[in-house]
Design an enzyme around this catalytic site. Structure first.
Site, PDB file in Angstrom:
ATOM      1  N   ARG A  50       0.812  -1.220   0.000  1.00 49.76           N
ATOM      2  CA  ARG A  50       0.000   0.000   0.000  1.00 49.76           C
ATOM      3  C   ARG A  50       0.845   1.268   0.000  1.00 49.76           C
ATOM      4  O   ARG A  50       0.328   2.364  -0.187  1.00 49.76           O
ATOM      5  CB  ARG A  50      -0.999  -0.001   1.171  1.00 49.76           C
ATOM      6  CG  ARG A  50      -2.019   1.140   1.077  1.00 49.76           C
ATOM      7  CD  ARG A  50      -3.189   0.989   2.021  1.00 49.76           C
ATOM      8  NE  ARG A  50      -2.782   0.613   3.363  1.00 49.76           N
ATOM      9  CZ  ARG A  50      -2.176   1.417   4.234  1.00 49.76           C
ATOM     10  NH1 ARG A  50      -1.916   2.669   3.910  1.00 49.76           N
ATOM     11  NH2 ARG A  50      -1.827   0.970   5.420  1.00 49.76           N
ATOM     12  N   TYR A 104     -14.066  10.582 -20.076  1.00 49.91           N
ATOM     13  CA  TYR A 104     -14.544   9.232 -19.773  1.00 49.91           C
ATOM     14  C   TYR A 104     -15.676   9.322 -18.733  1.00 49.91           C
ATOM     15  O   TYR A 104     -15.581  10.111 -17.781  1.00 49.91           O
ATOM     16  CB  TYR A 104     -13.368   8.419 -19.231  1.00 49.91           C
ATOM     17  CG  TYR A 104     -13.748   7.050 -18.748  1.00 49.91           C
ATOM     18  CD1 TYR A 104     -14.051   6.040 -19.664  1.00 49.91           C
ATOM     19  CD2 TYR A 104     -13.819   6.762 -17.395  1.00 49.91           C
ATOM     20  CE1 TYR A 104     -14.416   4.785 -19.220  1.00 49.91           C
ATOM     21  CE2 TYR A 104     -14.173   5.507 -16.949  1.00 49.91           C
ATOM     22  CZ  TYR A 104     -14.474   4.525 -17.869  1.00 49.91           C
ATOM     23  OH  TYR A 104     -14.836   3.282 -17.424  1.00 49.91           O
ATOM     24  N   ASP A 176      -5.785  12.426 -19.732  1.00 52.04           N
ATOM     25  CA  ASP A 176      -6.068  10.994 -19.806  1.00 52.04           C
ATOM     26  C   ASP A 176      -5.556  10.549 -21.174  1.00 52.04           C
ATOM     27  O   ASP A 176      -6.141  10.878 -22.208  1.00 52.04           O
ATOM     28  CB  ASP A 176      -7.582  10.788 -19.669  1.00 52.04           C
ATOM     29  CG  ASP A 176      -7.964   9.310 -19.633  1.00 52.04           C
ATOM     30  OD1 ASP A 176      -7.216   8.509 -20.225  1.00 52.04           O
ATOM     31  OD2 ASP A 176      -9.000   8.977 -19.039  1.00 52.04           O
ATOM     32  N   LYS A 201      -6.857  -0.905 -20.645  1.00 52.67           N
ATOM     33  CA  LYS A 201      -7.105  -0.872 -22.079  1.00 52.67           C
ATOM     34  C   LYS A 201      -5.836  -1.303 -22.836  1.00 52.67           C
ATOM     35  O   LYS A 201      -5.508  -2.460 -22.840  1.00 52.67           O
ATOM     36  CB  LYS A 201      -7.597   0.514 -22.485  1.00 52.67           C
ATOM     37  CG  LYS A 201      -8.660   1.095 -21.531  1.00 52.67           C
ATOM     38  CD  LYS A 201      -9.930   0.277 -21.472  1.00 52.67           C
ATOM     39  CE  LYS A 201     -10.836   0.587 -20.291  1.00 52.67           C
ATOM     40  NZ  LYS A 201     -11.120   1.995 -20.049  1.00 52.67           N
TER      41      LYS A 201
HETATM   42  C1  LIG Z   1     -11.584   2.757 -19.013  1.00 53.88           C
HETATM   43  C2  LIG Z   1     -11.169   4.159 -18.978  1.00 53.88           C
HETATM   44  C3  LIG Z   1     -10.938   4.818 -17.760  1.00 53.88           C
HETATM   45  C4  LIG Z   1     -11.163   4.167 -16.412  1.00 53.88           C
HETATM   46  O1  LIG Z   1     -10.273   3.127 -16.216  1.00 53.88           O
HETATM   47  P1  LIG Z   1     -10.591   1.813 -15.314  1.00 53.88           P
HETATM   48  O2  LIG Z   1      -9.354   1.020 -15.479  1.00 53.88           O
HETATM   49  O3  LIG Z   1     -11.839   1.204 -15.870  1.00 53.88           O
HETATM   50  O4  LIG Z   1     -10.800   2.297 -13.933  1.00 53.88           O
HETATM   51  C5  LIG Z   1     -10.503   6.131 -17.804  1.00 53.88           C
HETATM   52  N1  LIG Z   1     -10.329   6.759 -18.990  1.00 53.88           N
HETATM   53  C6  LIG Z   1     -10.547   6.160 -20.165  1.00 53.88           C
HETATM   54  C7  LIG Z   1     -10.318   6.916 -21.434  1.00 53.88           C
HETATM   55  C8  LIG Z   1     -10.974   4.834 -20.206  1.00 53.88           C
HETATM   56  O5  LIG Z   1     -11.201   4.253 -21.379  1.00 53.88           O
END
Ligand SMILES: *Cc1c(COP(=O)(O)O)cnc(C)c1O
Length: 381
Positions: A50, A104, A176, A201
């Site tokens: 952690r 998102y 992001d 992803k």
């Molecule tokens: C899936 C996604 C997230 C969130 O991520 P998790 O791993 O599901 O928590 C944030 N931004 C984008 C662009 C995403 O595709």
């Protein structure tokens, strides 16, 4: 001889960045260290999962930091953990946040429900409209949050322009970078302060791992780390090992996926049953010139398109491309944003951001591009 990773290019960094030598069995892979208790007489400071400082967490963090050309990296149990821990670390009651309106969905809900509850205010603006972004800046504004290319319309925000504006107003910038990955876009090179990924992803890439990451400079990372230790969104060692393995193929996967996406976008654009295609690599994309300036090695593997007809029927007629949520895997998947990722918006809100009921979002995988095109051709027919 010890590897000098500093001089390596992206493709090599995917394989060799952030790895640990196996001094016991001399294998070529980093060992896995699953312990939650570490002997404090022999380690520097307290090692504990952690605290985000166990070897397999650090290996992945270093690899992502190297790929994003940043000083420090940190990995989390999900993309949302990365976003929430970071925003909670950097913002406090009374602060204001400017964000792009098509963030998102999870990020959007975190901001409007949880940050709002803590007295942190926000303004959502069209990320393609630089004037609107600047107009939204208040004396209390601390940070600008963008996501480019955006989901699901693949709109682009001009990162260098946003950085210039932020510097003028002494604001932090956060992106992001999930859709582009470090293969196609390195925002830190353009002056962005904090890069975030949903590793679930493309970085993981096989639809079987969940994690998130942040890359930034040491001084900001210290703040984010301090907050994250208390929130506890850390990753475990076994997943860390799988992530390291998956990321070794990130460059080759992205290259194949992006070139497939480009060919599919070109095919769809010419198809009589298609009303519109959104892909930054197409010269017809309104921000194609910007895409050429701020993206590299291709334009990513996400695209969306509007069909003339019933989108559900098209999806049902596909056999190779799977109707599935999430994105970024080696297998191609397709969604209908109006009934999935954006179903919580009202029809009016969807119309406002430009998401029509006939829009399909395609995450292109590494399959043979001719097989993918044949599948789409058959379904559209
Ligand atoms: C899936 C996604 C997230 C969130 O991520 P998790 O791993 O599901 O928590 C944030 N931004 C984008 C662009 C995403 O595709």
């Amino acid at each position: 001889m010890k590897k000098d990773v500093k001089t390596l290019s992206l493709a090599s960094l995917c394989v060799h960045g952030g790895s640990l030598s196996d001094t016991i069995a001399h294998g070529v892979n980093s060992p896995i260290f699953p312990s939650t208790a570490f002997r404090f007489l022999e380690t520097n400071g307290n090692v504990y999962p952690r605290y985000y400082n166990t070897p397999n967490q650090e290996i992945v963090a270093q690899k992502i930091a190297a790929l994003e050309h940043g000083e420090k990296g940190m990995v989390f149990s999900s993309g949302m953990a990365a976003i929430s821990h970071t925003l909670l670390a950097l913002l406090e009651r009374g602060d204001h946040l400017v964000c792009q309106q098509d963030l998102y969905g999870g990020t959007h809900y975190f901001i409007v429900s949880d940050l709002a509850k803590l007295g942190i205010r926000y303004t959502f603006v069209d990320g393609t409209n630089l004037e609107a972004i600047e107009k939204a800046i208040l004396p209390e504004t601390k940070l600008i949050f963008v996501e480019t290319p955006s989901n699901p319309l693949l709109k682009l925000t001009d990162l260098r322009a946003v950085v210039q504006m932020a510097q003028k107003h002494h604001l932090l910038t956060m992106i992001d970078n999930t859709f582009a990955t470090p293969v196609h876009q390195n925002p830190i090179d353009m002056g962005i302060d904090i890069v975030m990924h949903s590793g679930t992803k493309y970085l993981g890439g096989h639809s079987d791992l969940m994690f998130g990451a942040i890359v930034t400079r040491a001084e900001l990372m210290q703040k984010i780390h301090r907050q994250s230790v208390n929130l506890g969104g850390n990753l475990n060692a076994l997943d860390g090992h799988l992530i390291e393995r998956s990321m070794k193929t990130l460059f080759v996967r992205m290259k194949q996926q992006s070139s497939n996406a480009f060919a599919i976008a070109q095919f769809l654009e010419k198809h009589p049953k298609i009303a519109r295609v959104n892909y930054p690599g197409l010269p017809s994309h309104p921000d194609h010139a910007l895409a050429c300036r701020q993206m590299k090695n291709g334009f990513g593997a996400m695209l969306s398109f509007e069909v003339k007809g019933n989108p559900l029927q098209v999806v049902k007629n596909l056999s190779l491309i799977a109707p599935a949520l999430s994105l970024g895997g080696v297998e191609s998947t397709i969604t209908i944003p109006a009934t999935s990722s954006h179903s919580k918006l009202t029809a009016q809100e969807r119309a406002q951001v430009g998401i029509s009921d006939t829009l399909l979002r395609l995450s292109v995988g590494i399959e043979d591009v001719d097989d993918l095109i044949a599948d789409l051709e058959k379904a559209l027919h």
